[in-house]
Scaffold this motif. Sequence first.
Motif, PDB file in Angstrom:
ATOM      1  N   GLU A 279     -11.261   3.711  -7.080  1.00  0.00           N
ATOM      2  CA  GLU A 279     -12.623   2.940  -7.027  1.00  0.00           C
ATOM      3  C   GLU A 279     -13.095   4.271  -6.134  1.00  0.00           C
ATOM      4  O   GLU A 279     -14.098   4.089  -6.416  1.00  0.00           O
ATOM      5  CB  GLU A 279     -11.416   2.310  -5.409  1.00  0.00           C
ATOM      6  CG  GLU A 279     -10.883   1.380  -6.508  1.00  0.00           C
ATOM      7  CD  GLU A 279     -12.518   0.077  -7.301  1.00  0.00           C
ATOM      8  OE1 GLU A 279     -13.499  -0.343  -5.955  1.00  0.00           O
ATOM      9  OE2 GLU A 279     -12.056  -0.405  -7.986  1.00  0.00           O
TER      10      GLU A 279
ATOM     11  N   MET B 281       0.710  -1.228  -0.031  1.00  0.00           N
ATOM     12  CA  MET B 281       0.207  -0.242   0.270  1.00  0.00           C
ATOM     13  C   MET B 281       0.504   1.232  -0.051  1.00  0.00           C
ATOM     14  O   MET B 281       2.078   1.915   0.326  1.00  0.00           O
ATOM     15  CB  MET B 281      -0.919   0.108   1.047  1.00  0.00           C
ATOM     16  CG  MET B 281      -1.874  -1.041   0.926  1.00  0.00           C
ATOM     17  SD  MET B 281      -3.095  -0.760   2.452  1.00  0.00           S
ATOM     18  CE  MET B 281      -3.920   0.802   2.697  1.00  0.00           C
TER      19      MET B 281
ATOM     20  N   ARG C  77      -6.417   3.350 -15.714  1.00  0.00           N
ATOM     21  CA  ARG C  77      -6.529   2.237 -15.627  1.00  0.00           C
ATOM     22  C   ARG C  77      -5.939   1.058 -16.914  1.00  0.00           C
ATOM     23  O   ARG C  77      -5.471   0.078 -16.311  1.00  0.00           O
ATOM     24  CB  ARG C  77      -8.166   1.812 -15.568  1.00  0.00           C
ATOM     25  CG  ARG C  77      -9.053   2.176 -17.191  1.00  0.00           C
ATOM     26  CD  ARG C  77     -10.046   1.986 -16.755  1.00  0.00           C
ATOM     27  NE  ARG C  77     -11.017   2.394 -17.470  1.00  0.00           N
ATOM     28  CZ  ARG C  77     -12.895   2.116 -17.849  1.00  0.00           C
ATOM     29  NH1 ARG C  77     -12.400   0.968 -16.661  1.00  0.00           N
ATOM     30  NH2 ARG C  77     -12.951   2.522 -18.803  1.00  0.00           N
TER      31      ARG C  77
ATOM     32  N   GLU D 126      -4.035   1.578 -12.411  1.00  0.00           N
ATOM     33  CA  GLU D 126      -4.827   0.931 -11.243  1.00  0.00           C
ATOM     34  C   GLU D 126      -6.308   1.531 -11.777  1.00  0.00           C
ATOM     35  O   GLU D 126      -6.441   3.515 -11.552  1.00  0.00           O
ATOM     36  CB  GLU D 126      -4.471   0.949  -9.984  1.00  0.00           C
ATOM     37  CG  GLU D 126      -3.621  -0.193  -9.895  1.00  0.00           C
ATOM     38  CD  GLU D 126      -3.816  -0.471  -8.486  1.00  0.00           C
ATOM     39  OE1 GLU D 126      -4.272  -0.538  -7.697  1.00  0.00           O
ATOM     40  OE2 GLU D 126      -2.691  -0.524  -7.568  1.00  0.00           O
TER      41      GLU D 126
ATOM     42  N   GLU E  16      -8.600   6.674  -3.798  1.00  0.00           N
ATOM     43  CA  GLU E  16      -8.000   5.231  -3.200  1.00  0.00           C
ATOM     44  C   GLU E  16      -8.104   4.030  -4.756  1.00  0.00           C
ATOM     45  O   GLU E  16      -9.290   4.519  -5.545  1.00  0.00           O
ATOM     46  CB  GLU E  16      -9.219   4.586  -2.836  1.00  0.00           C
ATOM     47  CG  GLU E  16      -8.487   3.245  -1.877  1.00  0.00           C
ATOM     48  CD  GLU E  16      -9.278   2.629  -0.853  1.00  0.00           C
ATOM     49  OE1 GLU E  16      -9.096   2.321   0.379  1.00  0.00           O
ATOM     50  OE2 GLU E  16      -9.998   1.867  -1.290  1.00  0.00           O
ATOM     51  N   THR E  17      -7.290   3.507  -4.967  1.00  0.00           N
ATOM     52  CA  THR E  17      -7.176   2.528  -5.999  1.00  0.00           C
ATOM     53  C   THR E  17      -7.680   0.610  -5.984  1.00  0.00           C
ATOM     54  O   THR E  17      -8.020   0.411  -4.277  1.00  0.00           O
ATOM     55  CB  THR E  17      -6.118   2.311  -7.143  1.00  0.00           C
ATOM     56  OG1 THR E  17      -4.779   1.833  -5.925  1.00  0.00           O
ATOM     57  CG2 THR E  17      -4.924   3.978  -7.326  1.00  0.00           C
ATOM     58  N   GLN E  18      -7.982   0.656  -6.693  1.00  0.00           N
ATOM     59  CA  GLN E  18      -8.447  -1.670  -7.227  1.00  0.00           C
ATOM     60  C   GLN E  18      -7.573  -1.901  -5.912  1.00  0.00           C
ATOM     61  O   GLN E  18      -7.945  -2.440  -5.192  1.00  0.00           O
ATOM     62  CB  GLN E  18      -8.059  -1.466  -8.070  1.00  0.00           C
ATOM     63  CG  GLN E  18      -9.278  -2.844  -8.949  1.00  0.00           C
ATOM     64  CD  GLN E  18      -9.293  -3.200  -9.583  1.00  0.00           C
ATOM     65  OE1 GLN E  18      -8.648  -2.865 -10.714  1.00  0.00           O
ATOM     66  NE2 GLN E  18     -10.410  -3.667 -10.286  1.00  0.00           N
ATOM     67  N   SER E  19      -6.578  -1.791  -5.657  1.00  0.00           N
ATOM     68  CA  SER E  19      -5.443  -2.343  -5.085  1.00  0.00           C
ATOM     69  C   SER E  19      -5.614  -1.820  -3.484  1.00  0.00           C
ATOM     70  O   SER E  19      -4.581  -2.830  -2.529  1.00  0.00           O
ATOM     71  CB  SER E  19      -3.745  -2.776  -5.929  1.00  0.00           C
ATOM     72  OG  SER E  19      -3.567  -1.435  -5.146  1.00  0.00           O
ATOM     73  N   LYS E  20      -6.341  -1.126  -3.587  1.00  0.00           N
ATOM     74  CA  LYS E  20      -6.080  -0.452  -1.754  1.00  0.00           C
ATOM     75  C   LYS E  20      -4.830   1.035  -1.639  1.00  0.00           C
ATOM     76  O   LYS E  20      -5.428   0.964  -0.088  1.00  0.00           O
ATOM     77  CB  LYS E  20      -6.591  -1.276  -0.540  1.00  0.00           C
ATOM     78  CG  LYS E  20      -7.895  -2.190  -1.144  1.00  0.00           C
ATOM     79  CD  LYS E  20      -8.996  -1.356  -1.416  1.00  0.00           C
ATOM     80  CE  LYS E  20     -10.281  -2.483  -1.734  1.00  0.00           C
ATOM     81  NZ  LYS E  20     -11.372  -1.517  -1.422  1.00  0.00           N
ATOM     82  N   SER E  21      -4.340   1.144  -2.340  1.00  0.00           N
ATOM     83  CA  SER E  21      -3.206   1.739  -2.252  1.00  0.00           C
ATOM     84  C   SER E  21      -3.774   2.914  -2.376  1.00  0.00           C
ATOM     85  O   SER E  21      -5.014   3.884  -3.219  1.00  0.00           O
ATOM     86  CB  SER E  21      -2.644   2.265  -3.517  1.00  0.00           C
ATOM     87  OG  SER E  21      -1.843   0.615  -3.530  1.00  0.00           O
TER      88      SER E  21
END
Length: 375
Positions: A121, A1, A36, A118, A133-138
């Motif tokens: 989100e 993250m 993305r 990415e 926040e991105t898809q990888s929860k970063s």
Amino acid sequence: MHNKKYDLIIIGAGLAGLTAAIHLSNNNLSILVLERHTFPRHKVCGEYISNEVLPYLKHLGVDPLQAGAKMIDQFLISNKKGATLNTSLPLGGFGISRYALDEMLYNKCKQTVDFVFESVETVNFTSERFTVETQSKSTFEAKYVLGAFGKRSNLDLHLKRSFIQQKTPWMAVKAHYKYDLSEKSVQLHSFDGGYCGLSKVESNAVNACYLTTVSSFKNASSINDFQNRILSQNPHLHKFYSEAIPIFEKPLTISQISFQSKNAVENHIFMVGDSAGLIHPLCGNGMAMAIHSAKLFSELFLEAYHSKSVCRADLEKEYSKRWNETFIKRLQAGERIQRILQHPIAMKVGFGIAKIVPSILSPIIQSTHGKPIVV
């Protein structure tokens, strides 16, 4: 993250997002671009751009002509029966694929800008700062966010933008072909339910991109059937689709294209390109508007940023004002012209008048274009 902080985060790496990233990072701002999809890739696009933005692109160090872009100065339009009107383009333009232009901008951009490929989100704004926040929860933080995520995005739903709640009748199809077409001409051919643009790009391929209503498309069993039966009722399109050799494995499509009004600032996010407003695709002005809007925002933002006394509310108000002053008349003109193209009687009358007084075509074309950008 991750949890890195930037001066500004740009969501979306289309023409507007990449152009703004280059402009802003050239002025010592830390910029993150979230996108993305990786580069390069083809996109549904007319791929003809008005020359109004050429001086600005060159100023940023990006010259489409060096990549082989075709200089275009002629315009041909036909009605459904194939009657044509020809005119020279008042300002002219150039033909280049989004594959090539996006890659040029990206290669220039990545020297000074961070990229993360990415999906985004969520975008939250609290205490005068954004957390993305991105898809990888970063997660990434910035005081400002620029929305450059295109015609239609899941983020529009997340932001509860009004236009995204309504269905729209428009869809578009695009592909490249081998075909003998003048590289100095952009063509617009009408058919029942829409119109198709043809022009050459840097690879010598012909880009064929058409806009149509979903109701019209439903009368066909497939894209090929639609092109062979509906588009080919126009003799120019019949000749093209009979003789042209497809280069793509299959055409690209996009649906739910909205031409409804959008806000230039939404939830404190500054919108550029198609995220701020989409013009009906007539004569290469959508891409020019995207690039121009990036310049508009970048200059305004830098002016405020370097003054050390940025008032967010004033900045949002001024950007919305300048965006409308620059583009609203173009959007209105594009809508009026599109209605004429779709109305058989209006189209017939308009063609008749233009045959008698061909000089009226130039100001009509100019109404959907801007003046050359002064750098």
